[in-house]
Design an enzyme around this catalytic site. Structure first.
Site, PDB file in Angstrom:
ATOM      1  N   CYS A  96       5.010 -14.957 -23.436  1.00 16.09           N
ATOM      2  CA  CYS A  96       4.564 -13.645 -23.907  1.00 16.09           C
ATOM      3  C   CYS A  96       5.427 -12.505 -23.372  1.00 16.09           C
ATOM      4  CB  CYS A  96       3.126 -13.375 -23.467  1.00 16.09           C
ATOM      5  SG  CYS A  96       1.945 -14.564 -24.107  1.00 16.09           S
ATOM      6  N   HIS A  97       5.838 -12.636 -22.120  1.00 16.40           N
ATOM      7  CA  HIS A  97       6.432 -11.474 -21.447  1.00 16.40           C
ATOM      8  C   HIS A  97       7.951 -11.516 -21.383  1.00 16.40           C
ATOM      9  CE1 HIS A  97       2.547 -10.007 -20.140  1.00 16.40           C
ATOM     10  NE2 HIS A  97       2.247 -11.173 -19.614  1.00 16.40           N
ATOM     11  N   CYS A 120      -7.697   4.708  13.168  1.00 18.10           N
ATOM     12  CA  CYS A 120      -6.330   4.349  13.555  1.00 18.10           C
ATOM     13  C   CYS A 120      -5.306   5.028  12.659  1.00 18.10           C
ATOM     14  CB  CYS A 120      -6.128   2.840  13.471  1.00 18.10           C
ATOM     15  SG  CYS A 120      -7.054   1.911  14.691  1.00 18.10           S
ATOM     16  N   HIS A 121      -5.437   4.860  11.353  1.00 17.57           N
ATOM     17  CA  HIS A 121      -4.331   5.179  10.448  1.00 17.57           C
ATOM     18  C   HIS A 121      -4.294   6.627  10.000  1.00 17.57           C
ATOM     19  CE1 HIS A 121      -3.128   1.040  10.432  1.00 17.57           C
ATOM     20  NE2 HIS A 121      -4.384   0.667  10.188  1.00 17.57           N
ATOM     21  N   CYS A 139      -7.561  -6.235   9.565  1.00 12.11           N
ATOM     22  CA  CYS A 139      -7.917  -4.992  10.244  1.00 12.11           C
ATOM     23  C   CYS A 139      -9.410  -4.960  10.556  1.00 12.11           C
ATOM     24  CB  CYS A 139      -7.570  -3.784   9.372  1.00 12.11           C
ATOM     25  SG  CYS A 139      -5.926  -3.111   9.684  1.00 12.11           S
ATOM     26  N   CYS A 150      -4.504 -13.453 -16.989  1.00 19.43           N
ATOM     27  CA  CYS A 150      -3.468 -13.983 -17.876  1.00 19.43           C
ATOM     28  C   CYS A 150      -3.489 -15.505 -17.869  1.00 19.43           C
ATOM     29  CB  CYS A 150      -2.102 -13.498 -17.397  1.00 19.43           C
ATOM     30  SG  CYS A 150      -1.334 -12.311 -18.494  1.00 19.43           S
TER      31      CYS A 150
END
Lengths: 108, 283
Positions: B102-103, B202-203, B244, B136
């Site tokens: 298909c791609h 933290c981030h 995390c 898919c």
């Protein structure tokens, strides 16, 4: 033969005479050390690449002996002086007798 | 004399941490000679927190690790990309199709990574790239779905991601996505676990500082899937989220869960404008 073994090499396609070029090589390989055991306690047999060589127009550039402590997908980077147009030939030797080859031409 | 020695030593000790501060560096990231946008003016989702610049996690890593990402030959993740490229052309499932049926080539996937997670109108759901790959496989190919964070899936994600390398992340947060985005934001600011840490602890509030011996990044996900040297393998966004939350000593959500899908959308939107640099290399 170990699965999914595929050599890869990166060499510049051209260089000036006497120039020192950087060559990078990588081969995908599990590099089983022979020291590990499976879930049943049986030793997983050693299966590594034990030697790697590079030749330029038949002349040896590098010849490496490899030991079980080397990790998966061994990677080598080294330099070589190129005096003339020619072909680098790379060879990896597996414990099981298989030999993997690759080659790259370089124009001076 | 002894006194001067001690004070000289004290000066050394005080000044040493300055030289090793964990902040983002000013190096320039280019992959195979193509320059990436690894710092960009904060997109709205990040600007509203008071942070003015979105910074890729690449800037928080050591020089050796950074260097591995600048040449795709040195990037160990490219082995997975090559493997997935073979799978791309392999016919699987009851419909006798491969991805290529298909791609065409994987190049047709250019730009796809940049806009995922993305609302799927037909299915009426928010889809991550992994969900789209599985849709898919099951709907079009009649093949078995990959495990959400299995090696095959991560490799295929890496192959699709690399096509968009250098393109800006641009996830939509409006329309039907808004609800998911809000949910993701709520999770981002929820404190989890015995340590009672949220993503923001933290981030957002401490990026650039040390957490024990490690540098805290902004938690941007533009480099995923990421080759982690400590795992010697690729990890997906959801693996990182799970790790995390686990580190806060909490029970985590599972990979592919609705919570992580929402969180992925929200976190991605905080990095809109950064280049897609996946598959990246991290410590």
């Amino acid at each position: 033969m170990a699965d999914n073994v595929k050599p890869r090499v990166k060499v510049p396609s051209s260089a000036s005479a006497g120039e020192e070029i950087v060559i990078k090589t990588l081969i995908s390989h599990p590099m089983e050390s022979g020291q590990r055991k499976d879930s049943d306690g049986n030793v997983i047999p050693r299966s590594i690449i034990n030697r790697f060589t590079c030749d330029f127009n038949g002349e040896n550039v590098i010849d490496v002996t490899m030991e079980p402590a080397i990790s998966t997908n061994p990677y080598f980077e080294f330099t070589a002086k190129v005096p003339e147009t020619g072909e680098f030939k790379f060879t990896w030797y597996d414990d099981d007798g298989s030999v993997y080859e690759d080659s790259k031409t370089i124009t001076v | 004399m002894k006194f001067t020695m001690t004070s000289a030593l004290a000066v050394l000790i005080v000044s040493a941490p300055m030289a090793f501060a964990g902040g983002a560096d000013d190096d320039v990231l280019s992959i195979d000679g193509v320059e990436m946008t690894s710092k960009v003016a904060a997109p709205p989702a990040l600007a509203e927190t008071g942070i003015d610049t979105a910074i890729s996690g690449w800037h928080f890593r050591e020089d050796d690790t950074q260097a591995m990402q600048t040449d795709s030959f040195d990037n160990p993740a490219m082995l997975a990309v090559e493997r997935a490229a073979d799978v791309w052309n392999t016919v699987e499932g009851t419909e006798g199709k491969s991805c290529a049926t298909c791609h065409e080539g994987p190049e047709s996937m250019q730009g796809v990574r940049a806009v995922y997670p993305k609302w799927n109108e037909t299915a009426g759901e928010m889809r991550t790239l992994a969900m789209q790959i599985n849709a898919c496989r099951t709907e079009n190919m009649g093949a078995e779905a990959y495990k959400y964070d299995g090696g095959d899936m991560t490799a295929m994600e890496a192959l699709i991601t690399v096509q968009s390398q250098g393109m800006p992340v641009n996830v939509a947060t409006d329309g039907p996505a808004a609800e998911y985005w809000e949910k993701g934001k709520e999770i981002y600011y929820t404190r989890y676990g015995q340590l009672e840490l949220s993503c923001a602890s933290c981030h957002e509030q401490n990026y650039g500082n040390y957490i024990r011996a490690d540098h805290l990044s902004q938690g941007q996900i533009n480099g995923f899937p990421t080759y982690r040297l400590k795992n010697a393998g690729l990890v997906q966004t959801h693996n990182r989220f799970r790790g995390c939350i686990r580190d806060t000593r909490a029970e985590t959500f599972s990979t592919g869960s609705p919570e992580f899908i929402a969180l992925e959308l929200y976190v991605a939107s905080r990095g809109n404008g950064l280049s897609v640099e996946g598959p990246s290399v991290r410590q």
